[in-house]
Design an enzyme around this catalytic site. Structure first.
Site, mmCIF file in Angstrom:
data_model
loop_
_atom_site.group_PDB
_atom_site.id
_atom_site.type_symbol
_atom_site.label_atom_id
_atom_site.label_comp_id
_atom_site.label_asym_id
_atom_site.label_seq_id
_atom_site.Cartn_x
_atom_site.Cartn_y
_atom_site.Cartn_z
ATOM 1 N NE ARG A 30 -18.742 -7.791 4.722
ATOM 2 C CZ ARG A 30 -18.760 -8.701 3.748
ATOM 3 N NH1 ARG A 30 -17.680 -8.901 3.003
ATOM 4 N NH2 ARG A 30 -19.846 -9.412 3.505
ATOM 5 C CD GLU B 262 -15.071 -5.709 -5.130
ATOM 6 O OE1 GLU B 262 -15.115 -6.595 -4.273
ATOM 7 O OE2 GLU B 262 -15.437 -4.529 -4.912
ATOM 8 C CG LEU C 113 -17.135 -6.161 0.387
ATOM 9 C CD1 LEU C 113 -17.610 -4.951 1.165
ATOM 10 C CD2 LEU C 113 -18.297 -7.073 0.065
ATOM 11 N NE ARG D 112 -35.461 12.237 -2.737
ATOM 12 C CZ ARG D 112 -34.667 13.164 -3.274
ATOM 13 N NH1 ARG D 112 -34.913 14.434 -3.071
ATOM 14 N NH2 ARG D 112 -33.619 12.813 -4.012
ATOM 15 C CG HIS E 60 -29.807 15.144 -0.990
ATOM 16 N ND1 HIS E 60 -30.993 15.638 -1.484
ATOM 17 C CD2 HIS E 60 -29.219 14.490 -2.019
ATOM 18 C CE1 HIS E 60 -31.116 15.293 -2.752
ATOM 19 N NE2 HIS E 60 -30.052 14.601 -3.105
ATOM 20 C CE LYS F 135 -22.139 -7.675 1.588
ATOM 21 N NZ LYS F 135 -21.885 -7.784 0.163
ATOM 22 C CE1 TYR G 271 -24.648 -4.875 -0.327
ATOM 23 C CE2 TYR G 271 -25.231 -7.195 -0.191
ATOM 24 C CZ TYR G 271 -24.532 -6.158 -0.802
ATOM 25 O OH TYR G 271 -23.726 -6.429 -1.869
HETATM 26 N N1 PMP Z 1 -17.240 -8.024 -3.678
HETATM 27 C C1 PMP Z 1 -18.506 -7.608 -3.905
HETATM 28 C C2 PMP Z 1 -18.723 -6.375 -4.724
HETATM 29 C C3 PMP Z 1 -19.594 -8.331 -3.387
HETATM 30 O O1 PMP Z 1 -20.858 -7.913 -3.595
HETATM 31 C C4 PMP Z 1 -19.355 -9.517 -2.652
HETATM 32 C C5 PMP Z 1 -20.490 -10.347 -2.142
HETATM 33 N N2 PMP Z 1 -21.187 -9.731 -1.120
HETATM 34 C C6 PMP Z 1 -18.025 -9.901 -2.437
HETATM 35 C C7 PMP Z 1 -16.996 -9.132 -2.968
HETATM 36 C C8 PMP Z 1 -17.696 -11.141 -1.639
HETATM 37 O O2 PMP Z 1 -17.922 -10.913 -0.275
HETATM 38 P P1 PMP Z 1 -18.325 -12.111 0.703
HETATM 39 O O3 PMP Z 1 -17.292 -13.155 0.551
HETATM 40 O O4 PMP Z 1 -18.347 -11.508 2.043
HETATM 41 O O5 PMP Z 1 -19.675 -12.584 0.235
#
Ligand code: PMP
Length: 285
Positions: A52, A182, A207, A100, A102, A149, A33
């Site tokens: 991304r 993070e 991320l 379904r 895997h 992501k 996403y």
């Molecule tokens: N880390 C995580 C785990 C996130 O979910 C997000 C938000 N999507 C971010 C960092 C920040 O990413 P962005 O600046 O692209 O929203």
């Protein structure tokens, strides 16, 4: 006005916007996403978000179902149909619908594409930015590829809920060496006592936030010295400032970590200046 979602080529009222129960996003969280900020009806950093997305899809061997140009048209049209002026547009692509199993579905199975958009409460966001927020810390129990992501967000969901139950806004994940990775939905930053900007290096353990990338540009233009490295919870608690970044929140000062005040317990000057200048460096399209 009823909200409209894009689902596999059609714009539908939300109540009619459905996916098959054998969608792999539903059954295996087998999808990715993006969340993009919308400002004055325009997309913020569309190009970087689509780059991304392309990378996340490639890492999971899911075919890109639309060209970046077509995707941009869909994002914008969803924003327009929902009359979003200031808010977010959400895009999800799963590996598609199949009985379904895997292992990957047969070649040619079409990925599912869903886009939604909604307005956010601008006044509330500004209030958070001016007051700052509290964060708690939780062990980072996620898999080792959180640079992708993926919609597999169970640890993030549990961490965010733990934060809410503790009266905090965000949870910062901490690795097994006591270092912050993070937030559950944001990147984590500090300003050291000697004024250096620190955020964890963008490897597979975080991320690479689009907001993070742009904030690096803003910071460089403001003459700040940047260190991309890990920092411990103790260093963050003793820092001059801390803040978090994400596309839906831009820059939000962190004024408390696990109940301890950061700096003087008020939003810092650097975080506030980065937030103020952010959209001069972001791309609006
Ligand atoms: N880390 C995580 C785990 C996130 O979910 C997000 C938000 N999507 C971010 C960092 C920040 O990413 P962005 O600046 O692209 O929203």
């Amino acid at each position: 006005m009823s909200r409209i979602a894009y689902v596999n080529g059609r714009y539908l009222p939300l109540r009619d916007a459905t996916v098959n129960i054998e969608d792999r996003g539903y059954q295996f969280s087998d999808g990715v996403y993006e969340v993009c900020e919308v400002r004055g009806g325009q997309l913020v950093d569309e190009r970087r978000h689509i780059e991304r997305l392309t990378r996340s899809l490639a890492e999971l061997h899911i075919a890109m179902p639309l060209t970046p140009l077509a995707l941009g048209v869909v994002l914008r049209e969803t924003v327009r149909r929902n009359r979003v002026r200031w808010g977010i547009v959400y895009l999800q692509i799963s590996r598609g619908v199949s009985r379904r199993d895997h292992a990957f579905p047969p070649p040619g199975t079409a990925p599912s594409v869903v886009v939604t958009a909604r307005n956010l409460d601008f006044a509330k966001a500004e209030q958070l930015a001016s007051e700052g927020v509290a964060v708690i810390t939780v062990p980072d129990n996620r898999w080792e590829r959180v640079d992708i992501k993926s919609v597999s967000l169970l640890p993030n969901v549990l961490a965010k809920q733990a934060a809410r139950e503790a009266g905090a806004r965000e949870a910062w994940f901490v690795d097994n060496q006591g270092r912050v990775t993070e937030g559950s939905s944001s990147n984590a930053w500090i300003i050291t006592r000697d004024g250096k900007l620190v955020t964890r290096q963008a490897d597979h353990a975080i991320l690479r936030g689009i907001t993070r990338t742009v904030v690096v540009d803003v910071a460089t233009a403001q003459g700040l010295e940047l260190e991309e490295r890990a920092f411990t919870v103790e260093e963050a608690q003793g820092a001059r400032e801390a803040f978090l970044t994400s596309a839906s929140q831009i820059v939000i000062p962190v004024v408390q970590i696990d109940g301890r005040p950061v700096g003087n317990g008020a939003p810092g000057l650097v975080a506030t200046a980065l937030r103020r200048d952010f959209h001069r460096y972001a791309e609006l399209t």
